[in-house]
Design an enzyme around this catalytic site. Structure first.
Site, PDB file in Angstrom:
ATOM      1  N   THR A  96       0.860  -1.188   0.000  1.00  0.00           N
ATOM      2  CA  THR A  96       0.000   0.000   0.000  1.00  0.00           C
ATOM      3  C   THR A  96       0.903   1.247   0.000  1.00  0.00           C
ATOM      4  OG1 THR A  96      -0.135  -0.009   2.411  1.00  0.00           O
ATOM      5  CG2 THR A  96      -1.888  -1.178   1.224  1.00  0.00           C
ATOM      6  N   LYS A 125       7.632   1.984   3.004  1.00  0.00           N
ATOM      7  CA  LYS A 125       8.633   2.555   3.911  1.00  0.00           C
ATOM      8  C   LYS A 125       8.038   3.025   5.229  1.00  0.00           C
ATOM      9  CE  LYS A 125       9.316   3.884  -0.105  1.00  0.00           C
ATOM     10  NZ  LYS A 125       9.392   4.637  -1.360  1.00  0.00           N
ATOM     11  N   GLU A 149      13.323  -5.928   1.510  1.00  0.00           N
ATOM     12  CA  GLU A 149      14.399  -5.514   0.596  1.00  0.00           C
ATOM     13  C   GLU A 149      14.005  -4.316  -0.254  1.00  0.00           C
ATOM     14  OE1 GLU A 149      17.752  -6.944   0.224  1.00  0.00           O
ATOM     15  OE2 GLU A 149      17.692  -4.924  -0.611  1.00  0.00           O
ATOM     16  N   GLY A 206       5.769   4.981 -13.353  1.00  0.00           N
ATOM     17  CA  GLY A 206       5.566   4.252 -12.091  1.00  0.00           C
ATOM     18  C   GLY A 206       6.689   4.447 -11.091  1.00  0.00           C
ATOM     19  N   ASP A 220      10.817  11.076   0.666  1.00  0.00           N
ATOM     20  CA  ASP A 220      11.040   9.665   0.363  1.00  0.00           C
ATOM     21  C   ASP A 220      12.495   9.283   0.656  1.00  0.00           C
ATOM     22  OD1 ASP A 220      10.134   7.102  -1.200  1.00  0.00           O
ATOM     23  OD2 ASP A 220      12.022   7.704  -2.108  1.00  0.00           O
ATOM     24  N   LYS A 224      14.114   6.762   3.612  1.00  0.00           N
ATOM     25  CA  LYS A 224      15.105   5.703   3.358  1.00  0.00           C
ATOM     26  C   LYS A 224      16.339   5.897   4.249  1.00  0.00           C
ATOM     27  CE  LYS A 224      13.361   4.959  -1.291  1.00  0.00           C
ATOM     28  NZ  LYS A 224      13.302   5.534  -2.642  1.00  0.00           N
ATOM     29  N   GLY A 321      10.556   1.652  -9.950  1.00  0.00           N
ATOM     30  CA  GLY A 321      10.001   0.983 -11.135  1.00  0.00           C
ATOM     31  C   GLY A 321       9.143  -0.188 -10.724  1.00  0.00           C
TER      32      GLY A 321
HETATM   33  N1  HSE Z   1       9.150   6.902  -5.325  1.00  0.00           N
HETATM   34  C1  HSE Z   1      10.291   6.122  -5.017  1.00  0.00           C
HETATM   35  C2  HSE Z   1      11.469   6.621  -5.833  1.00  0.00           C
HETATM   36  C3  HSE Z   1       9.991   4.687  -5.301  1.00  0.00           C
HETATM   37  O1  HSE Z   1      11.251   7.348  -6.790  1.00  0.00           O
HETATM   38  O2  HSE Z   1      12.605   6.297  -5.509  1.00  0.00           O
HETATM   39  C4  HSE Z   1      11.019   3.720  -4.817  1.00  0.00           C
HETATM   40  O3  HSE Z   1      11.153   3.762  -3.414  1.00  0.00           O
END
Ligand code: HSE
Length: 338
Positions: A96, A125, A149, A206, A220, A224, A321
């Site tokens: 999701t 995440k 992963e 995508g 984002d 990470k 992707g």
């Molecule tokens: N939206 C994220 C990116 C997807 O562009 O890196 C992968 O985590």
């Protein structure tokens, strides 16, 4: 044992997992003795389809490819927790959309699965950024497996490399390109695209999050960094503690004036640990064309891990992707064993 897979979230990544499972069914059985039934697919927009004996993936994929919907298929309803029990799921693939503030709805889905002994693979995440220890403890308590992963660098195996390949190394930091969307956009802007054109294309391919603000404002990549900080150093930081600047202020003019000097602009993310503490960051930086990260274009990511025993190790590969992230889920489920 045949894996009985439940899928929560059937967008780009969830659909890619179904495609990979279907395309590779025979190869997976021959190479890894990997057998599966997809018993449940639940998506907030498309609805819920389920079958105790395994869904007909050919039919499900046809509907997804032709109508992007389950409207023509027999539907079921109920909470994901009830449905996973009703259909006897043994693995949940949780895809999701990410919410870095609350972790929801993925956090509740993963809690529900792990507490019932259902193993989990996720590309989401949010739950890891907000409740890493809780989820790890829930998995240990129930004996379920919990793998993720795909939360960093999509299917490029950074987490496996750190966890397994670098076992025994001390790490002082990581640095690199951790967001595919913004790297793709900066690359496109370098060849003349406007910011909006580049973002639209990243969405169509995508790469972007459901809400692309998360990508372009650096959230984002910051999420990470939070997850890598936990994996590398065992330390908790909030996403708001990352010194974060996105690319919303980067103009095509800045990109081309950097190019005239032989430089490129990249969104660089990382975290260092020294005697003064942790230094997590996400920042656009102008780097020389000779810098190793300058050649990393499109939705490709690259991360350099700074270690004592190996020195610097750099991993380069897809960072976003559909298929690339579906691969992360597939490799997690294969690694769960039979
Ligand atoms: N939206 C994220 C990116 C997807 O562009 O890196 C992968 O985590």
């Amino acid at each position: 044992m045949k894996h009985r897979i439940a899928l929560a979230g059937c967008g780009n990544v969830g659909t890619a997992l179904l495609e990979l499972l279907h395309e590779k069914k025979d190869e997976l059985k021959a190479k890894y003795s990997f057998e599966y039934d997809v018993v449940l697919i639940s998506d907030i927009i498309k609805g819920t389809v389920a079958n105790k004996s395994g869904l007909d993936l050919e039919a499900v994929l046809n509907e997804l490819h032709q109508h992007n919907s389950f409207a023509a298929l027999k539907q079921d309803s109920g909470s994901l927790g009830e449905l996973m029990k009703r259909y006897g799921a043994t693995v949940l693939a949780e895809c999701t959309p990410t919410n870095l503030k609350t972790g929801e709805p993925g956090l509740s889905h993963i809690r529900e699965a792990l507490s019932s002994g259902i193993s989990v693979t996720t590309t989401n995440k949010g739950p890891l950024a907000v409740a890493f220890d809780e989820l790890k403890a829930a998995a240990e308590q129930s004996g379920a497996k919990f793998l993720y992963e795909g939360v960093v660098m999509s299917g490029t195996p950074l987490i496996d490399m750190i966890r397994n390949g670098m076992a025994g190394c001390s790490v002082s930091g990581v640095e690199g390109i951790l967001n595919g969307t913004t790297n793709f956009m900066l690359t496109k802007m370098g060849s003349g695209a406007t910011y909006d054109e580049a973002l639209k294309e990243a969405q169509a391919l995508g790469y972007a999050e459901a809400d692309p603000t998360g990508d372009v404002e650096g959230w984002d990549a910051a999420g990470k960094v939070v997850i890598l900080t936990k994996i590398l150093f065992g330390k908790d930081i909030a996403v708001t503690e990352v010194d974060r600047t996105g690319i919303t202020q980067v103009t095509p003019q800045q990109v081309s004036s950097a190019a005239q000097k032989g430089n490129v602009i990249k969104l660089i993310a990382g975290v260092d640990l020294d005697e003064t503490g942790l230094h997590p960051y996400v920042k656009p930086r102008e780097i020389a064309a000779s810098h190793p990260l300058a050649q990393v274009g499109g939705a490709v990511n690259a991360v350099t891990v700074k270690t004592d025993n190996l020195g610097d190790v750099t991993l380069i590969g897809p960072g976003a992707g559909r298929r690339e992230t579906g691969q992360a889920l597939l490799s997690d489920i294969i690694r769960m064993g039979n």
